[in-house]
Scaffold this motif. Structure first.
Motif, PDB file in Angstrom:
ATOM      1  N   GLY A  91      80.341  55.005  73.956  1.00 21.74           N
ATOM      2  CA  GLY A  91      80.486  56.405  73.652  1.00 21.74           C
ATOM      3  C   GLY A  91      81.848  56.783  72.782  1.00 21.74           C
ATOM      4  N   ALA A  92      82.884  55.640  73.411  1.00 18.84           N
ATOM      5  CA  ALA A  92      84.306  55.332  72.738  1.00 18.84           C
ATOM      6  C   ALA A  92      84.303  54.950  70.835  1.00 18.84           C
ATOM      7  N   ASP A  93      83.597  54.041  71.256  1.00 19.64           N
ATOM      8  CA  ASP A  93      83.306  53.551  69.608  1.00 19.64           C
ATOM      9  C   ASP A  93      82.139  53.348  69.075  1.00 19.64           C
ATOM     10  N   VAL A  94      80.824  53.189  70.096  1.00 21.57           N
ATOM     11  CA  VAL A  94      79.578  52.917  69.196  1.00 21.57           C
ATOM     12  C   VAL A  94      79.251  54.939  68.688  1.00 21.57           C
ATOM     13  N   ALA A  95      79.159  55.336  69.193  1.00 23.93           N
ATOM     14  CA  ALA A  95      78.984  56.831  69.135  1.00 23.93           C
ATOM     15  C   ALA A  95      79.424  57.268  67.802  1.00 23.93           C
ATOM     16  N   PRO A  96      80.797  57.141  67.876  1.00 24.30           N
ATOM     17  CA  PRO A  96      80.752  57.551  66.172  1.00 24.30           C
ATOM     18  C   PRO A  96      80.893  56.737  65.150  1.00 24.30           C
ATOM     19  N   SER A  97      80.101  56.207  65.406  1.00 23.11           N
ATOM     20  CA  SER A  97      79.692  55.232  64.082  1.00 23.11           C
ATOM     21  C   SER A  97      78.578  55.574  64.243  1.00 23.11           C
ATOM     22  N   LEU A  98      78.336  55.944  64.909  1.00 24.09           N
ATOM     23  CA  LEU A  98      76.187  56.117  64.006  1.00 24.09           C
ATOM     24  C   LEU A  98      76.524  57.690  64.224  1.00 24.09           C
ATOM     25  N   LEU A  99      77.705  58.821  64.501  1.00 23.03           N
ATOM     26  CA  LEU A  99      77.695  60.357  63.633  1.00 23.03           C
ATOM     27  C   LEU A  99      78.014  59.732  62.588  1.00 23.03           C
ATOM     28  N   ARG A 100      79.247  59.152  62.283  1.00 23.15           N
ATOM     29  CA  ARG A 100      79.686  58.885  60.543  1.00 23.15           C
ATOM     30  C   ARG A 100      78.608  58.911  59.816  1.00 23.15           C
ATOM     31  N   LEU A 101      77.663  57.813  60.795  1.00 23.88           N
ATOM     32  CA  LEU A 101      76.806  57.259  59.544  1.00 23.88           C
ATOM     33  C   LEU A 101      75.388  57.999  59.155  1.00 23.88           C
ATOM     34  N   SER A 102      74.932  59.237  60.160  1.00 17.07           N
ATOM     35  CA  SER A 102      74.048  59.320  60.170  1.00 17.07           C
ATOM     36  C   SER A 102      74.605  61.067  59.612  1.00 17.07           C
ATOM     37  N   SER A 129      90.836  54.635  64.442  1.00 16.66           N
ATOM     38  CA  SER A 129      91.361  54.416  65.555  1.00 16.66           C
ATOM     39  C   SER A 129      90.171  54.278  66.889  1.00 16.66           C
ATOM     40  N   ASN A 130      88.890  55.006  65.942  1.00 18.73           N
ATOM     41  CA  ASN A 130      87.635  53.860  66.891  1.00 18.73           C
ATOM     42  C   ASN A 130      86.641  53.734  65.733  1.00 18.73           C
ATOM     43  N   GLY A 131      85.476  53.277  66.557  1.00 22.38           N
ATOM     44  CA  GLY A 131      84.112  52.988  66.118  1.00 22.38           C
ATOM     45  C   GLY A 131      83.532  51.306  65.706  1.00 22.38           C
ATOM     46  N   LEU A 132      82.738  51.123  65.755  1.00 18.39           N
ATOM     47  CA  LEU A 132      82.204  49.859  65.863  1.00 18.39           C
ATOM     48  C   LEU A 132      83.348  48.646  64.914  1.00 18.39           C
ATOM     49  N   GLY A 133      83.415  48.766  63.308  1.00 15.57           N
ATOM     50  CA  GLY A 133      84.489  48.945  62.479  1.00 15.57           C
ATOM     51  C   GLY A 133      86.219  48.027  63.353  1.00 15.57           C
ATOM     52  N   PHE A 134      86.259  50.086  63.599  1.00 12.91           N
ATOM     53  CA  PHE A 134      87.534  49.579  64.008  1.00 12.91           C
ATOM     54  C   PHE A 134      87.786  48.216  65.431  1.00 12.91           C
ATOM     55  N   THR A 135      87.216  48.321  66.022  1.00 17.32           N
ATOM     56  CA  THR A 135      86.988  47.364  67.300  1.00 17.32           C
ATOM     57  C   THR A 135      87.193  46.195  67.312  1.00 17.32           C
ATOM     58  N   ILE A 136      85.561  45.586  65.734  1.00 13.62           N
ATOM     59  CA  ILE A 136      85.719  43.880  65.700  1.00 13.62           C
ATOM     60  C   ILE A 136      86.935  43.704  64.958  1.00 13.62           C
ATOM     61  N   VAL A 137      87.477  44.557  64.483  1.00 11.16           N
ATOM     62  CA  VAL A 137      88.267  43.812  63.538  1.00 11.16           C
ATOM     63  C   VAL A 137      89.936  43.665  64.624  1.00 11.16           C
ATOM     64  N   GLN A 138      89.824  44.663  65.496  1.00 12.01           N
ATOM     65  CA  GLN A 138      90.743  45.114  66.451  1.00 12.01           C
ATOM     66  C   GLN A 138      90.844  43.134  67.556  1.00 12.01           C
ATOM     67  N   PHE A 139      89.392  43.089  67.889  1.00 12.54           N
ATOM     68  CA  PHE A 139      88.734  41.331  68.970  1.00 12.54           C
ATOM     69  C   PHE A 139      89.763  40.267  67.843  1.00 12.54           C
TER      70      PHE A 139
END
Length: 254
Positions: free
Chosen positions: A53-64, A199-209
């Motif tokens: 909900g915190a990262d995957v959902a925002p990315s999918l909403l932006r993509l859509s 501050s969220n999203g898949l790209g942001f989280t992968i870079v943080q990792f």
């Protein structure tokens, strides 16, 4: 039986690649190349305990949102330009210039006008996705035989009926081809846009990792991106089969 055979054909190569990765990485002590077993172990705890909900959902909403905007602009503008030879001549040099600009290069410029919020990411995705849709829509409109246009006028079809039954349907194979190309571009751009300012999203989280040297978690995010791409491609295929059922049926009869 045919369905089972097609499923087996589609999955044999992925299974072989996963098996090769599993056995070649087994026992690896390389910090940046952990065993696949360790990466898969991290997936549930990393992504299924709040991050969907915190990262995957925002990315999918932006993509859509970006993809839908590109579809609306690309199809409408492409069909209009495809029907007018003078308009194509005016627009073609501009389109060739704009499509040659990589969308990630424009991220800093778009940030100046759209800020660093979701609007910037949606604009970046839409800009990158619109070109294959628009150009294929132009070709689709051009490919319709003039005899069909004349026949539609002779039979008294109104503008709305000609648009729906002749133009849109006749150009739909080209439009779907462009939309399929744009979908893979959208997945790439949503990740890139989130790497710049988010501050969220898949790209942001992968870079943080990656920056915190959480390498198994980083690899798990990459695998999740691949899985999302496969799921979106399957959904697109189902829609394509529904929209182009008449076209596939026509080709089978030839």
């Amino acid at each position: 039986m045919r369905f089972i055979r097609s499923i087996a054909t589609a999955t044999v190569l992925p299974v072989l690649l996963v098996a090769a990765w599993w056995f070649t990485s087994l026992g690896s002590d390389d910090f940046f190349w952990p065993p696949l077993r360790d990466i898969l172990t991290e997936v549930p705890s990393t992504w299924f305990e709040g991050r969907l909900g915190a990262d995957v959902a925002p990315s999918l909403l932006r993509l859509s949102a970006g993809y839908s905007l590109a579809l609306a602009i690309g199809i409408s503008a492409g069909l209009a330009i495809g029907l007018s030879a003078p308009l194509r001549q005016y627009c073609e040099p501009v389109f060739e210039f704009l499509r040659s600009i990589p969308p990630p290069v424009l991220v800093p410029i778009i940030m100046l006008f759209a800020g660093i919020g979701d609007s910037m990411k949606i604009v970046v995705i839409a800009f990158g996705c619109v070109w294959p849709i628009l150009l294929n829509s132009v070709e689709g409109a051009r490919s319709i035989d003039e005899v069909l246009h004349d026949t539609a006028r002779v039979y008294g079809l109104g503008p709305a009926a000609r648009f729906r039954h002749l133009l849109l349907r006749g150009a739909s194979p080209h439009i779907v081809t462009g939309a399929r190309q744009a979908l893979s571009i959208a997945i790439i751009l949503v990740v890139i846009s989130e790497m710049f300012a988010a501050s969220n999203g898949l790209g942001f989280t992968i870079v943080q990792f990656q920056r915190s040297f959480a390498i198994p978690q980083m690899w798990s995010g990459i695998l999740l991106l691949g899985a999302i791409g496969v799921i979106l491609a399957l959904v697109f295929k189902l829609v394509e089969n529904r929209v182009l059922a008449w076209y596939f049926g026509l080709r089978r009869k030839q």
